[in-house]
Write a protein that holds these residues in place. Sequence first.
Motif, PDB file in Angstrom:
ATOM      1  N   SER A   1       1.185  -1.017  -0.179  1.00 19.45           N
ATOM      2  CA  SER A   1      -0.021   0.039   0.035  1.00 19.45           C
ATOM      3  C   SER A   1       0.725   1.069   0.100  1.00 19.45           C
ATOM      4  O   SER A   1       1.986   1.229   0.386  1.00 19.45           O
ATOM      5  CB  SER A   1      -0.897  -0.079   1.295  1.00 19.45           C
ATOM      6  N   ALA A   2       0.253   2.468  -0.472  1.00 17.37           N
ATOM      7  CA  ALA A   2       0.939   3.709  -0.457  1.00 17.37           C
ATOM      8  C   ALA A   2      -0.053   4.477   0.018  1.00 17.37           C
ATOM      9  O   ALA A   2      -1.215   4.769  -0.664  1.00 17.37           O
ATOM     10  CB  ALA A   2       1.341   4.255  -1.655  1.00 17.37           C
TER      11      ALA A   2
ATOM     12  N   LEU B   1      -4.130   0.290  -1.789  1.00 16.58           N
ATOM     13  CA  LEU B   1      -3.324  -0.864  -2.278  1.00 16.58           C
ATOM     14  C   LEU B   1      -2.643  -0.517  -3.752  1.00 16.58           C
ATOM     15  O   LEU B   1      -3.653   0.002  -4.749  1.00 16.58           O
ATOM     16  CB  LEU B   1      -4.570  -1.965  -2.464  1.00 16.58           C
ATOM     17  N   VAL B   2      -1.674  -0.569  -3.735  1.00 14.95           N
ATOM     18  CA  VAL B   2      -0.815  -0.158  -5.196  1.00 14.95           C
ATOM     19  C   VAL B   2      -0.077  -1.695  -5.754  1.00 14.95           C
ATOM     20  O   VAL B   2       0.198  -0.915  -6.878  1.00 14.95           O
ATOM     21  CB  VAL B   2      -0.123   0.912  -4.837  1.00 14.95           C
ATOM     22  N   GLY B   3      -0.094  -2.648  -5.105  1.00 12.91           N
ATOM     23  CA  GLY B   3       0.420  -3.440  -5.852  1.00 12.91           C
ATOM     24  C   GLY B   3       0.527  -4.700  -4.829  1.00 12.91           C
ATOM     25  O   GLY B   3       0.048  -4.638  -3.828  1.00 12.91           O
ATOM     26  N   ILE B   4       1.263  -5.650  -5.287  1.00 15.11           N
ATOM     27  CA  ILE B   4       1.483  -6.834  -4.610  1.00 15.11           C
ATOM     28  C   ILE B   4       2.813  -7.429  -4.641  1.00 15.11           C
ATOM     29  O   ILE B   4       3.397  -7.277  -5.960  1.00 15.11           O
ATOM     30  CB  ILE B   4       0.615  -8.008  -4.465  1.00 15.11           C
TER      31      ILE B   4
ATOM     32  N   ASP C   1      -0.650  -2.362  -9.646  1.00 15.48           N
ATOM     33  CA  ASP C   1      -1.906  -2.298 -10.122  1.00 15.48           C
ATOM     34  C   ASP C   1      -2.493  -3.728  -9.594  1.00 15.48           C
ATOM     35  O   ASP C   1      -3.122  -4.561 -10.622  1.00 15.48           O
ATOM     36  CB  ASP C   1      -2.126  -2.030 -11.717  1.00 15.48           C
ATOM     37  N   ALA C   2      -2.266  -3.857  -8.580  1.00 13.51           N
ATOM     38  CA  ALA C   2      -2.909  -5.022  -8.132  1.00 13.51           C
ATOM     39  C   ALA C   2      -4.479  -5.234  -7.924  1.00 13.51           C
ATOM     40  O   ALA C   2      -5.186  -4.216  -7.767  1.00 13.51           O
ATOM     41  CB  ALA C   2      -2.319  -5.429  -6.457  1.00 13.51           C
ATOM     42  N   VAL C   3      -4.911  -6.309  -8.482  1.00 16.42           N
ATOM     43  CA  VAL C   3      -6.168  -6.642  -8.676  1.00 16.42           C
ATOM     44  C   VAL C   3      -6.570  -7.172  -7.324  1.00 16.42           C
ATOM     45  O   VAL C   3      -5.922  -7.987  -6.744  1.00 16.42           O
ATOM     46  CB  VAL C   3      -6.648  -7.289  -9.977  1.00 16.42           C
ATOM     47  N   CYS C   4      -8.059  -7.036  -6.844  1.00 16.80           N
ATOM     48  CA  CYS C   4      -8.387  -7.534  -5.769  1.00 16.80           C
ATOM     49  C   CYS C   4      -9.994  -8.030  -5.941  1.00 16.80           C
ATOM     50  O   CYS C   4     -10.756  -7.595  -7.013  1.00 16.80           O
ATOM     51  CB  CYS C   4      -8.430  -6.596  -4.542  1.00 16.80           C
TER      52      CYS C   4
END
Length: 137
Positions: A38-39, A43-46, A75-78
């Motif tokens: 996170s930033a 959530l910004v990535g994984i 660009d993590a998808v959740c």
Amino acid sequence: MKVRDVMHRGAECLDDDTPISDVARRMRDADVGAIPISAAGELVGIITDRDIACRAVADGADLDQLTARDVMSKDAVCCAYDDDLSDAVRIMESRRIRRLPVMADGALVGMLSLGDVASRAGAPLSAEVLRAVSSHH
């Protein structure tokens, strides 16, 4: 069946400026292969163990200087806690990912992994996602 019925709870999210060595230690200590990043609370990535191996170690980068931001998949998808499991599986299939952060009310509440689907969902759904995610790119 809903995502909440299958996911594992208690996933941890780290800041994007976390040193890569700290990320690797957290993975080892928690016995996980991926940690959401996170930033500013978003959530910004994984970052996966494979990201560390391929984008840091294999490239010969100075590991003391790298942060999660440098090697994470952006660009993590959740998915959502209340999503139908079949919808989450479709995301995993289409993006060819093995782990999916699970959100509720804007907060990380867990992770849905290929292993979670395989152990808790029916055989047809498990076979389908395994085949799609595991095929060569």
